[in-house]
Design a protein around this motif. Structure first.
Motif, PDB file in Angstrom:
ATOM      1  N   LEU A   1       0.809  -1.220   0.000  1.00  0.00           N
ATOM      2  CA  LEU A   1       0.000   0.000   0.000  1.00  0.00           C
ATOM      3  C   LEU A   1       0.848   1.279   0.000  1.00  0.00           C
ATOM      4  O   LEU A   1       0.643   2.145  -0.860  1.00  0.00           O
ATOM      5  N   PRO A   2       1.818   1.434   0.907  1.00  0.00           N
ATOM      6  CA  PRO A   2       2.602   2.665   0.845  1.00  0.00           C
ATOM      7  C   PRO A   2       3.456   2.768  -0.410  1.00  0.00           C
ATOM      8  O   PRO A   2       3.734   3.877  -0.887  1.00  0.00           O
TER       9      PRO A   2
ATOM     10  N   ALA B   1      -1.201  -5.007  -8.548  1.00  0.00           N
ATOM     11  CA  ALA B   1      -1.548  -3.600  -8.326  1.00  0.00           C
ATOM     12  C   ALA B   1      -0.288  -2.737  -8.256  1.00  0.00           C
ATOM     13  O   ALA B   1      -0.246  -1.631  -8.798  1.00  0.00           O
ATOM     14  N   LEU B   2       0.755  -3.265  -7.620  1.00  0.00           N
ATOM     15  CA  LEU B   2       2.017  -2.531  -7.515  1.00  0.00           C
ATOM     16  C   LEU B   2       2.674  -2.371  -8.882  1.00  0.00           C
ATOM     17  O   LEU B   2       3.101  -1.271  -9.247  1.00  0.00           O
ATOM     18  N   VAL B   3       2.721  -3.450  -9.653  1.00  0.00           N
ATOM     19  CA  VAL B   3       3.300  -3.380 -11.005  1.00  0.00           C
ATOM     20  C   VAL B   3       2.541  -2.364 -11.862  1.00  0.00           C
ATOM     21  O   VAL B   3       3.144  -1.548 -12.567  1.00  0.00           O
TER      22      VAL B   3
ATOM     23  N   SER C   1       2.935   5.223 -13.377  1.00  0.00           N
ATOM     24  CA  SER C   1       3.584   6.419 -12.838  1.00  0.00           C
ATOM     25  C   SER C   1       4.894   6.744 -13.549  1.00  0.00           C
ATOM     26  O   SER C   1       5.332   7.891 -13.536  1.00  0.00           O
ATOM     27  N   GLY C   2       5.535   5.712 -14.111  1.00  0.00           N
ATOM     28  CA  GLY C   2       6.839   5.915 -14.731  1.00  0.00           C
ATOM     29  C   GLY C   2       7.954   6.127 -13.717  1.00  0.00           C
ATOM     30  O   GLY C   2       9.051   6.552 -14.066  1.00  0.00           O
ATOM     31  N   ARG C   3       7.689   5.833 -12.447  1.00  0.00           N
ATOM     32  CA  ARG C   3       8.688   6.013 -11.393  1.00  0.00           C
ATOM     33  C   ARG C   3       9.600   4.806 -11.301  1.00  0.00           C
ATOM     34  O   ARG C   3       9.321   3.746 -11.865  1.00  0.00           O
ATOM     35  N   ILE C   4      10.702   4.941 -10.569  1.00  0.00           N
ATOM     36  CA  ILE C   4      11.658   3.855 -10.362  1.00  0.00           C
ATOM     37  C   ILE C   4      11.263   3.108  -9.098  1.00  0.00           C
ATOM     38  O   ILE C   4      10.974   3.720  -8.069  1.00  0.00           O
ATOM     39  N   PHE C   5      11.288   1.778  -9.177  1.00  0.00           N
ATOM     40  CA  PHE C   5      10.973   0.929  -8.023  1.00  0.00           C
ATOM     41  C   PHE C   5      12.094  -0.078  -7.868  1.00  0.00           C
ATOM     42  O   PHE C   5      12.466  -0.749  -8.826  1.00  0.00           O
ATOM     43  N   GLN C   6      12.647  -0.182  -6.668  1.00  0.00           N
ATOM     44  CA  GLN C   6      13.763  -1.097  -6.420  1.00  0.00           C
ATOM     45  C   GLN C   6      13.494  -1.923  -5.179  1.00  0.00           C
ATOM     46  O   GLN C   6      12.967  -1.423  -4.185  1.00  0.00           O
ATOM     47  N   THR C   7      13.892  -3.186  -5.231  1.00  0.00           N
ATOM     48  CA  THR C   7      13.820  -4.060  -4.072  1.00  0.00           C
ATOM     49  C   THR C   7      15.091  -3.907  -3.262  1.00  0.00           C
ATOM     50  O   THR C   7      16.185  -3.958  -3.812  1.00  0.00           O
ATOM     51  N   ALA C   8      14.954  -3.736  -1.960  1.00  0.00           N
ATOM     52  CA  ALA C   8      16.120  -3.578  -1.088  1.00  0.00           C
ATOM     53  C   ALA C   8      16.450  -4.910  -0.443  1.00  0.00           C
ATOM     54  O   ALA C   8      15.869  -5.284   0.570  1.00  0.00           O
ATOM     55  N   SER C   9      17.355  -5.629  -1.033  1.00  0.00           N
ATOM     56  CA  SER C   9      17.749  -6.911  -0.446  1.00  0.00           C
ATOM     57  C   SER C   9      19.254  -7.095  -0.409  1.00  0.00           C
ATOM     58  O   SER C   9      19.744  -8.068   0.134  1.00  0.00           O
ATOM     59  N   GLU C  10      19.991  -6.132  -0.956  1.00  0.00           N
ATOM     60  CA  GLU C  10      21.429  -6.302  -1.069  1.00  0.00           C
ATOM     61  C   GLU C  10      22.161  -6.246   0.266  1.00  0.00           C
ATOM     62  O   GLU C  10      23.221  -6.837   0.420  1.00  0.00           O
ATOM     63  N   ASN C  11      21.635  -5.565   1.258  1.00  0.00           N
ATOM     64  CA  ASN C  11      22.339  -5.415   2.530  1.00  0.00           C
ATOM     65  C   ASN C  11      22.418  -6.690   3.349  1.00  0.00           C
ATOM     66  O   ASN C  11      23.254  -6.806   4.224  1.00  0.00           O
ATOM     67  N   ARG C  12      21.579  -7.638   3.087  1.00  0.00           N
ATOM     68  CA  ARG C  12      21.534  -8.832   3.916  1.00  0.00           C
ATOM     69  C   ARG C  12      22.768  -9.726   3.783  1.00  0.00           C
ATOM     70  O   ARG C  12      22.989 -10.583   4.616  1.00  0.00           O
TER      71      ARG C  12
END
Length: 78
Positions: free
Chosen positions: A15-16, A42-44, A50-61
């Motif tokens: 949602l956010p 819905a997210l896709v 929107s044409g915005r950038i979306f990234q998954t944050a998983s690299e820090n693990r």
């Protein structure tokens, strides 16, 4: 650059993220991105529209310093 980091509890990621891209923000989101296929769709759709950038944050693990911090938290030191 307008970037929103989504690091809420797992059940609140979709949602956010949708709200942020609709507001014109790029998003970096912790895993899991969504809990259901419908949330993912819905997210896709919202990101595509929107044409915005979306990234998954998983690299820090996998970074050694983060692994050490997790072990300190689990041991009760932090």
């Amino acid at each position: 650059v307008d970037v929103v980091c989504i690091a809420t509890p797992d059940h609140w990621h979709a949602l956010p993220s949708v709200m942020a891209v609709r507001a014109g923000k790029d998003v970096i989101c912790e895993k899991p991105l969504t809990l259901t296929v419908a949330e993912g769709q819905a997210l896709v759709k919202a990101v595509a529209e929107s044409g915005r950038i979306f990234q998954t944050a998983s690299e820090n693990r996998s970074i050694d310093s983060y692994i050490r911090l997790v072990s300190l938290v689990r041991a009760g030191a932090i």
